[in-house]
Design a protein around this motif. Structure first.
Motif, PDB file in Angstrom:
ATOM      1  N   ILE A 190     -33.464 -24.888   0.897  1.00 46.34           N
ATOM      2  CA  ILE A 190     -33.413 -25.418   2.216  1.00 46.34           C
ATOM      3  C   ILE A 190     -32.015 -26.237   2.456  1.00 46.34           C
ATOM      4  O   ILE A 190     -31.332 -26.217   3.319  1.00 46.34           O
ATOM      5  CB  ILE A 190     -34.549 -26.474   2.486  1.00 46.34           C
ATOM      6  N   LYS A 191     -31.503 -27.102   1.550  1.00 47.97           N
ATOM      7  CA  LYS A 191     -30.491 -27.972   1.562  1.00 47.97           C
ATOM      8  C   LYS A 191     -29.254 -27.025   1.549  1.00 47.97           C
ATOM      9  O   LYS A 191     -28.159 -27.387   2.503  1.00 47.97           O
ATOM     10  CB  LYS A 191     -30.090 -28.852   0.304  1.00 47.97           C
ATOM     11  N   THR A 243     -31.071 -32.399   4.941  1.00 48.10           N
ATOM     12  CA  THR A 243     -32.012 -31.996   4.325  1.00 48.10           C
ATOM     13  C   THR A 243     -32.671 -33.239   3.674  1.00 48.10           C
ATOM     14  O   THR A 243     -32.002 -33.899   3.007  1.00 48.10           O
ATOM     15  CB  THR A 243     -31.910 -30.994   3.449  1.00 48.10           C
ATOM     16  N   LYS A 244     -34.008 -33.430   3.779  1.00 46.88           N
ATOM     17  CA  LYS A 244     -34.592 -34.829   3.098  1.00 46.88           C
ATOM     18  C   LYS A 244     -36.017 -34.362   2.841  1.00 46.88           C
ATOM     19  O   LYS A 244     -36.801 -33.757   3.503  1.00 46.88           O
ATOM     20  CB  LYS A 244     -34.779 -35.977   4.138  1.00 46.88           C
ATOM     21  N   LEU A 245     -36.325 -34.680   1.307  1.00 47.38           N
ATOM     22  CA  LEU A 245     -37.554 -34.367   0.865  1.00 47.38           C
ATOM     23  C   LEU A 245     -38.479 -35.689   1.129  1.00 47.38           C
ATOM     24  O   LEU A 245     -37.910 -36.811   1.150  1.00 47.38           O
ATOM     25  CB  LEU A 245     -37.343 -34.531  -0.687  1.00 47.38           C
ATOM     26  N   TYR A 246     -39.560 -35.538   1.489  1.00 41.34           N
ATOM     27  CA  TYR A 246     -40.573 -36.812   1.625  1.00 41.34           C
ATOM     28  C   TYR A 246     -41.726 -36.370   1.071  1.00 41.34           C
ATOM     29  O   TYR A 246     -42.123 -35.378   0.847  1.00 41.34           O
ATOM     30  CB  TYR A 246     -40.573 -37.071   3.328  1.00 41.34           C
ATOM     31  N   THR A 295     -45.568 -33.007  -1.583  1.00 40.90           N
ATOM     32  CA  THR A 295     -43.742 -33.092  -1.081  1.00 40.90           C
ATOM     33  C   THR A 295     -44.078 -31.989   0.027  1.00 40.90           C
ATOM     34  O   THR A 295     -44.469 -31.151  -0.033  1.00 40.90           O
ATOM     35  CB  THR A 295     -42.829 -32.777  -1.847  1.00 40.90           C
ATOM     36  N   TRP A 296     -42.995 -32.605   1.324  1.00 37.65           N
ATOM     37  CA  TRP A 296     -42.479 -31.758   1.970  1.00 37.65           C
ATOM     38  C   TRP A 296     -41.157 -31.968   2.055  1.00 37.65           C
ATOM     39  O   TRP A 296     -40.403 -33.005   1.726  1.00 37.65           O
ATOM     40  CB  TRP A 296     -43.241 -31.945   3.316  1.00 37.65           C
ATOM     41  N   THR A 297     -40.407 -30.992   3.011  1.00 41.83           N
ATOM     42  CA  THR A 297     -39.103 -30.880   3.274  1.00 41.83           C
ATOM     43  C   THR A 297     -38.701 -31.252   4.425  1.00 41.83           C
ATOM     44  O   THR A 297     -39.174 -29.999   5.161  1.00 41.83           O
ATOM     45  CB  THR A 297     -38.129 -29.988   2.304  1.00 41.83           C
TER      46      THR A 297
END
Length: 291
Positions: free
Chosen positions: A217-218, A224-227, A240-242
Motif C-alpha cells: 500500500i505504501k 500511508t499509516k498503519l493503525y 491492524t488496518w492501513t
C-alpha cells in the motif's frame, strides 16, 4: 472445523485452528444454524452461549454478535471521518454487512457499492445475521457479486472512500486483494481527496502478511499509516488496518469535533481512539521500518 460427539458430550464445540502456527480457540455452541459449502468456501453460522451468533468461513471466525462492532467501526470510521463529505463509498468484501452498516451512519453518504464475490455469504447474512446485515437492504446500497480486484479496476477518479474488508489472504480469493496491482487500482479509483482503509492482519501470528500489505500500500499511495485496535474476536486479540490517501494525513487533518458532534451510536470508536490507534508500539514500528 467441528468437533462433535453427541453421545459423550451434551454440547458441540466450534474449533478455529491455525494450521501454520498450530494454535486455536474453542467455543461452546448451542446449535448449528446454517452450514453450506459454496464454490468459494465453507460457510457456517452457530449459536453460542458466550458470543451470540458466530459466523465462520473455512473454519475461521469472521464475526460474532458480542464484539463485532469493534472491527467494523475501526475499519469504517477512521477513513470516513477523515473525508470532508463522503458520498460515494466502495466496500470490497464485508458480505456480513457490518461495514456497510457503519458507513451508512454518515448522513452525507449517498451510495455504497458492496462488492462481494460469494453471493451465498450475503444471502446467509441477511437471513441469519440480522443485527449486522440489516442495512444491506438500504436503497443506497448496490451489491455486486464479483472479484473485488477486478471490479475496482473499472473505475477512475470516482470514489470518496474505499474500504477493503477482506478475508485472510492465506487461501483462495483473499490473496487477490493483497497485491500491488489491486492497491494501484484502488488509488486510481479514488478522487483526489479520497481515502482508503484495508484490514492488514496482525503483528504476531500473521506478521508477514501485515508487513507485506502495508509495504505494498505504501508503494502506491502518497500517505500511508498503519493503525491498531483491540479486536478480541480474532487471534491473538489485536488487529491492524492501513489508512492511505493521496493527500490527507490521518492525524494532521483529523477534525475531532466532527466525531464529538456525531449523532449516531458509536460503541468503540471515538476521537481519542482515532488518535491513539496510530500510536504504534516499538516492535510494530520496527516491523514496518518506522523506527
Amino acid at each position: 472445523m467441528i468437533l462433535s460427539n453427541k453421545e459423550k458430550f451434551p454440547h458441540v464445540f466450534f474449533n478455529e485452528y491455525d494450521k501454520v502456527n498450530r494454535c486455536g480457540v474453542f467455543t461452546e455452541i448451542d446449535r448449528i444454524i446454517y452450514s453450506e459449502e459454496t464454490p468459494y468456501q465453507n460457510i457456517d453460522i452457530y449459536e453460542t452461549p458466550a458470543f451470540g451468533k458466530l459466523f465462520a468461513l473455512d473454519g475461521v471466525i469472521m464475526t460474532r454478535d458480542l464484539d463485532e462492532y469493534i472491527y467494523h467501526e475501526m475499519i469504517s470510521h477512521v477513513p470516513l471521518f477523515l473525508h470532508r463529505e463522503p458520498k460515494n463509498v466502495l466496500v470490497i468484501g464485508g458480505g456480513d454487512g457490518g461495514t456497510v452498516r457503519e458507513v451508512l451512519k454518515h448522513p452525507s453518504v449517498e451510495k455504497v457499492m458492496l462488492c462481494e464475490i460469494d453471493k451465498t455469504v450475503i444471502e446467509a447474512a441477511k437471513k441469519y445475521l440480522t443485527n449486522i446485515s440489516y442495512e444491506l437492504n438500504n436503497p443506497k446500497v448496490e451489491i455486486y457479486y464479483e472479484d473485488g480486484s477486478k471490479f475496482v479496476s473499472n473505475f477512475t477518479n470516482y470514489f470518496d472512500v474505499i474500504i477493503v474488508d477482506s478475508t485472510d489472504p492465506m487461501e483462495g480469493e483473499g490473496k487477490s486483494l493483497f497485491t500491488k496491482d489491486f492497491y494501484r487500482h484502488c488509488f486510481e479509483a479514488l478522487k483526489e481527496d479520497g481515502v482508503f482503509s484495508a484490514e492488514t492482519e496482525e503483528p504476531f501470528l500473521k506478521k508477514e502478511w501485515m508487513v507485506k500489505a502495508y509495504n505494498l500500500i505504501k508503494s502506491v499511495f502518497n500517505i500511508t499509516k498503519l493503525y491498531m485496535g483491540y479486536v478480541p474476536q480474532y487471534q491473538p486479540g489485536v488487529w491492524t488496518w492501513t489508512f492511505a490517501s493521496k493527500n490527507i494525513d490521518p492525524i494532521k487533518d483529523f477534525d475531532s469535533q466532527k466525531v464529538r458532534n456525531f449523532e449516531k451510536e458509536l460503541k468503540y470508536y471515538n476521537e481519542e481512539i482515532h488518535v491513539a490507534s496510530f500510536s504504534l508500539p516499538n516492535f510494530v514500528k520496527r516491523m514496518i521500518q518506522e523506527i
